[in-house]
Design an enzyme around this catalytic site. Sequence first.
Site, PDB file in Angstrom:
ATOM      1  N   ILE B  46       0.511  -6.927  -3.774  1.00  0.00           N
ATOM      2  CA  ILE B  46       1.898  -7.195  -3.388  1.00  0.00           C
ATOM      3  C   ILE B  46       2.659  -7.791  -4.565  1.00  0.00           C
ATOM      4  O   ILE B  46       3.783  -7.410  -4.857  1.00  0.00           O
ATOM      5  CB  ILE B  46       1.944  -8.151  -2.181  1.00  0.00           C
ATOM      6  CG1 ILE B  46       1.016  -7.638  -1.076  1.00  0.00           C
ATOM      7  CG2 ILE B  46       3.367  -8.280  -1.652  1.00  0.00           C
ATOM      8  CD1 ILE B  46       0.770  -8.623   0.037  1.00  0.00           C
ATOM      9  N   CYS B  47       2.003  -8.753  -5.244  1.00  0.00           N
ATOM     10  CA  CYS B  47       2.689  -9.492  -6.303  1.00  0.00           C
ATOM     11  C   CYS B  47       3.047  -8.683  -7.554  1.00  0.00           C
ATOM     12  O   CYS B  47       4.031  -9.019  -8.205  1.00  0.00           O
ATOM     13  CB  CYS B  47       1.862 -10.678  -6.755  1.00  0.00           C
ATOM     14  SG  CYS B  47       1.362 -11.741  -5.413  1.00  0.00           S
ATOM     15  N   PRO B  48       2.266  -7.676  -7.951  1.00  0.00           N
ATOM     16  CA  PRO B  48       2.527  -7.123  -9.279  1.00  0.00           C
ATOM     17  C   PRO B  48       3.947  -6.626  -9.434  1.00  0.00           C
ATOM     18  O   PRO B  48       4.518  -6.694 -10.515  1.00  0.00           O
ATOM     19  CB  PRO B  48       1.532  -5.964  -9.394  1.00  0.00           C
ATOM     20  CG  PRO B  48       1.103  -5.660  -8.015  1.00  0.00           C
ATOM     21  CD  PRO B  48       1.191  -6.959  -7.277  1.00  0.00           C
ATOM     22  N   THR B  49       4.570  -6.178  -8.329  1.00  0.00           N
ATOM     23  CA  THR B  49       5.941  -5.678  -8.460  1.00  0.00           C
ATOM     24  C   THR B  49       6.856  -6.777  -8.988  1.00  0.00           C
ATOM     25  O   THR B  49       7.765  -6.514  -9.761  1.00  0.00           O
ATOM     26  CB  THR B  49       6.460  -5.172  -7.108  1.00  0.00           C
ATOM     27  OG1 THR B  49       6.301  -6.201  -6.140  1.00  0.00           O
ATOM     28  CG2 THR B  49       5.705  -3.929  -6.667  1.00  0.00           C
ATOM     29  N   GLU B  50       6.583  -8.039  -8.583  1.00  0.00           N
ATOM     30  CA  GLU B  50       7.431  -9.136  -9.049  1.00  0.00           C
ATOM     31  C   GLU B  50       7.142  -9.479 -10.502  1.00  0.00           C
ATOM     32  O   GLU B  50       8.065  -9.642 -11.298  1.00  0.00           O
ATOM     33  CB  GLU B  50       7.167 -10.382  -8.201  1.00  0.00           C
ATOM     34  CG  GLU B  50       7.726 -10.272  -6.812  1.00  0.00           C
ATOM     35  CD  GLU B  50       7.595 -11.576  -6.070  1.00  0.00           C
ATOM     36  OE1 GLU B  50       6.551 -12.214  -6.221  1.00  0.00           O
ATOM     37  OE2 GLU B  50       8.538 -11.946  -5.383  1.00  0.00           O
TER      38      GLU B  50
END
Lengths: 243, 172
Positions: B46-50
């Site tokens: 989920i986090c890598p996009t941020e």
Amino acid sequence: MGLPSNPANGGMDSLAAKRERIQRKGRIREVVFGMQDGLITTVGFVAGLHGATADNTLVLLGGFVELLAGAFSMAAGGYLSTKAEREVLEREVLEERRRFQEEPYLAHDDLRKALEEEGLSKERAYRIVKLLQEGEEAFFKTFQEKVLGLGDTEIRQPLIDALVLGLSFAVGAFIPLLPYLLFSEFTSLWVAVVLSGLSLFGVGAAKAYLAEKRFFRSGLEFFAIAMGAAAVGYLFGLLLPGR
Amino acid sequence: MVVLGADAPPFGLSGVHQGQVKEFRLADYRGRWVALFFYPEDFSFICPTEVIGFQKGYQEFQALGCEVLGISSDPLETHRAWVKELGGIDYPLLSDPTKEVCRRYRALDEGTGRAVRATYIIDPEGLVQYGVFSHKNVGRSVEETLRVLKALQTGRQCPEGWRPGGPTVEPG
């Protein structure tokens, strides 16, 4: 349907055969439950009928009707309960699949966490999920097992469960009836009771052996239950105005 | 504790920057803007996009005189592997294994022991000028952080939905 083992892979069964074997072993629950129920119900029923009528033909007639009704009832109960369970589980899996299709990254993350809980490092768990993403079905099956805790073996077949339960009941119920086909009024009841007791001892011992528990104790437990059922049935039959 | 308009809680943490492990102190950024963002963990799907989002916006943050710092409780080795996995990140990822900094910035989910998605903008005087929290399933908008940074840098009152170049009001 035991497939012959293949010497080319060191005598190991194919994956499907292995899975089927485990699945079949898992049905021991139905076999034990069906046989034990068939034995106890029928030995009590037969003893009662014998106590009330002391008539072999009547006992046989009543016994076979009870066998059929009992087997059908067991099969129906097994079918309905397994079907209900299966429907609930399938719905759950379907719902998860829908969620997975809408927000795959959440499912990816859940699987990664599940693998981490099994002792893999964060980085390795991430890489495994990455690899699994290459095949949607492979990913979802792994997700189903690791995150939902539902293997394909857990999702049972209602018809097979029904058949196994019904047949096991019929086999169990037939044992106390057998002496009535072979012996006179005087001996048939005692042979039936002893035969049922021994069979139940066998069922109890077999179950304990498979579950790696003390089989003699478990066999005795089953034996005592059969004797108790027969005694209660016979005494109750004596009280009935049949003779 | 973090308070809007007050001094940002000071910290010194080790972090990974361009393959090197260095010590990063907030005080060293005095005179520059800082976009500080907390995220739950490395190797998440989920986090890598941020993290990637801030990477994409990094040039623009730099052009606005703003440093970007990412913080999670992951150890340095994990940060290093994660940066490599993402193909390189130009801003530092700081490691807060004791979770003290996360806690001081009210960015710790005590239940999971991980950082929540919190973003702060700290001005050149070291004062907190903006803070936002987001549910763990919802990624933040880097574009929004840039928009707020630009609005803050006007030093004027910016109405709802203000866009760079749009009308502003003299503070009363």
